[in-house]
Design an enzyme around this catalytic site. Structure first.
Site, PDB file in Angstrom:
ATOM      1  N   HIS A   1      29.331  12.241  71.316  1.00  0.00           N
ATOM      2  CA  HIS A   1      27.843  12.424  71.990  1.00  0.00           C
ATOM      3  C   HIS A   1      26.454  12.127  70.955  1.00  0.00           C
ATOM      4  CE1 HIS A   1      29.586  14.228  75.954  1.00  0.00           C
ATOM      5  NE2 HIS A   1      30.280  13.110  75.496  1.00  0.00           N
TER       6      HIS A   1
ATOM      7  N   LEU B   1      18.272  -6.967 102.239  1.00  0.00           N
ATOM      8  CA  LEU B   1      17.298  -6.291 101.629  1.00  0.00           C
ATOM      9  C   LEU B   1      16.387  -5.157 102.760  1.00  0.00           C
ATOM     10  CD1 LEU B   1      16.047  -9.053  99.632  1.00  0.00           C
ATOM     11  CD2 LEU B   1      16.747  -6.822  98.655  1.00  0.00           C
TER      12      LEU B   1
ATOM     13  N   GLU C   1      24.537  14.519  70.218  1.00  0.00           N
ATOM     14  CA  GLU C   1      24.232  15.558  69.047  1.00  0.00           C
ATOM     15  C   GLU C   1      25.397  15.472  67.999  1.00  0.00           C
ATOM     16  OE1 GLU C   1      23.903  17.476  73.467  1.00  0.00           O
ATOM     17  OE2 GLU C   1      25.017  15.746  72.302  1.00  0.00           O
TER      18      GLU C   1
ATOM     19  N   CYS D   1      29.582  19.917  73.207  1.00  0.00           N
ATOM     20  CA  CYS D   1      28.487  19.737  72.298  1.00  0.00           C
ATOM     21  C   CYS D   1      27.934  21.030  71.987  1.00  0.00           C
ATOM     22  CB  CYS D   1      27.234  19.013  72.722  1.00  0.00           C
ATOM     23  SG  CYS D   1      27.940  16.967  72.676  1.00  0.00           S
TER      24      CYS D   1
ATOM     25  N   ALA E   1      12.106 -12.458  94.965  1.00  0.00           N
ATOM     26  CA  ALA E   1      11.179 -13.462  94.481  1.00  0.00           C
ATOM     27  C   ALA E   1      10.370 -14.235  95.675  1.00  0.00           C
ATOM     28  CB  ALA E   1      11.543 -14.542  93.642  1.00  0.00           C
TER      29      ALA E   1
ATOM     30  N   THR F   1      22.821 -15.913 101.208  1.00  0.00           N
ATOM     31  CA  THR F   1      22.639 -15.856  99.634  1.00  0.00           C
ATOM     32  C   THR F   1      23.730 -16.540  98.938  1.00  0.00           C
ATOM     33  OG1 THR F   1      20.997 -14.226  99.657  1.00  0.00           O
ATOM     34  CG2 THR F   1      21.955 -14.887  97.544  1.00  0.00           C
TER      35      THR F   1
ATOM     36  N   ARG G   1      22.983 -13.580  81.928  1.00  0.00           N
ATOM     37  CA  ARG G   1      23.149 -14.302  80.803  1.00  0.00           C
ATOM     38  C   ARG G   1      22.025 -13.714  79.842  1.00  0.00           C
ATOM     39  NH1 ARG G   1      24.276 -16.533  85.628  1.00  0.00           N
ATOM     40  NH2 ARG G   1      22.736 -18.308  85.898  1.00  0.00           N
TER      41      ARG G   1
END
Length: 349
Positions: free
Chosen positions: A51, A294, A53, A89, A159, A201, A212
């Site tokens: 972690h 959406l 810390e 921790c 878009a 889509t 990418r």
């Protein structure tokens, strides 16, 4: 800006270096400060690894190690107090005799959730909580949303043309955003646990849905195909690495690279998808379309961020209209050549 805030800002900067590598753990940064001088820094670098810390204390130079007990430890998220893949921790802090700890925000994870701070205080450590709390919570909005709302953090992205269309409504693909903006989208993908698209889509755009962008881990690819209409020759099924999850109304089945997940119809489609993601410990979903999918997330109020790209020099005049939402909170706006990018937040975690 106070001294505490300066050092907490540094914790957040360090924590961001773990983006894409530590999930489902949170991103955490830590600094150790002696009389205004940073003598140690660290962040959580890899899931299952040490972690923040631990890395911070290990970074202290030999000539400064005698200063640890008189230093203040800053950490963006509450130190863990339970035994997980690594030791707690809080035990490390007590072992080093650190007397002052400054924490950005509490950890919502049920096994921690205030217990780390409480333990430190019980052992005599001066633990201050809430320095730049909003910033630290936003840093781990995915982790916090997952544990507090029992669903993934949802980012919507689309878009649109200058006159408000996202597609032609035919098999012809409408190219909207420019190449530089597309590079940013790939960076966005690399930062999330999964990507989701709808049937149309996948069928008409035939996207690969990979990121990418540098050496970052790839998001899990998911598609909603309720009647299993999609052709197995599509790129999402034939190219790229890792499993593809297909949410459908027919069956649950594992075919190696493709996992079919049955939607139970106990709730809405969106709720069922998010419930399945929560069960699979998927902490974020990047929804890239289409319009109906959406809009379903928007109408049900099950989204956290929306990233809208508008091409100022592109007109469609007709086609598929952009999704609609009322009075969103604009968080950020930037321009990449002719593209305007607006990032909205539904609410602050």
């Amino acid at each position: 800006m106070t001294g505490h805030e300066v050092f907490m800002h540094r914790c957040v900067e360090l924590a961001k270096k773990g983006s894409g590598f530590v999930a489902p753990n949170p991103m955490v940064g830590s600094v150790l400060v002696y009389e205004g001088r940073i003598i140690g820094e660290g962040w959580h670098k890899q899931f299952g690894g040490p972690h923040a810390e631990v890395n911070c204390l290990q970074s202290v130079l030999p000539e400064d190690r005698h200063l640890i007990t008189e230093s203040t430890l800053y950490v963006s998220l509450e130190p863990c107090s339970h035994e997980g893949k690594t030791p707690p921790c809080t035990g490390l802090i007590l072992k080093h005799g650190i007397k002052k700890v400054v924490v950005g925000c509490e950890d919502p994870f049920p096994k921690v959730s205030g217990s780390g701070i409480r333990l430190l205080r019980e052992k005599g450590v001066d633990a201050e909580v809430g320095v730049l709390e909003s910033l630290c919570r936003q840093l781990n909005c995915r982790f916090i949303t997952f544990h507090q709302k029992h669903r993934p953090y949802v980012i919507l992205k689309w878009a649109q043309t200058a006159d408000g269309f996202i597609g032609t409504g035919t098999s012809e693909r409408l190219i909207i955003s420019n190449k530089l903006t597309n590079k940013l989208v790939h960076k966005w993908r690399s930062e999330e646990a999964s990507i989701l698209v709808g049937t149309n889509t996948a069928r008409f755009d035939n996207p690969l849905l990979t990121a990418r962008w540098g050496n970052q881990p790839q998001p899990l690819r998911m598609v909603l195909d309720r009647s299993l209409k999609l052709n197995k020759d599509l790129r999402i099924f034939t190219e790229g690495e890792g499993k593809v999850i297909v949410f459908n109304d027919v069956y649950t089945k594992d075919e190696g690279s493709i996992t079919y997940t049955l939607l139970l119809k106990d709730h809405s489609v969106v709720e069922e998808i998010l419930a399945a993601c929560f069960k699979a410990e998927i902490q974020s979903v990047f929804v890239e379309g289409g319009r109906q999918l959406l809009q379903s997330f928007i109408d049900e109020g099950l989204w956290d961020e929306a990233r809208v790209i508008t091409a100022s020099n592109t007109l469609a005049k007709s086609g598929i209209p952009s999704p609609f939402f009322a009075s969103p909170n604009l968080k950020e706006e930037l321009n990449i050549q002719e593209d305007k990018i607006q990032i909205y937040l539904r609410s602050i975690v």
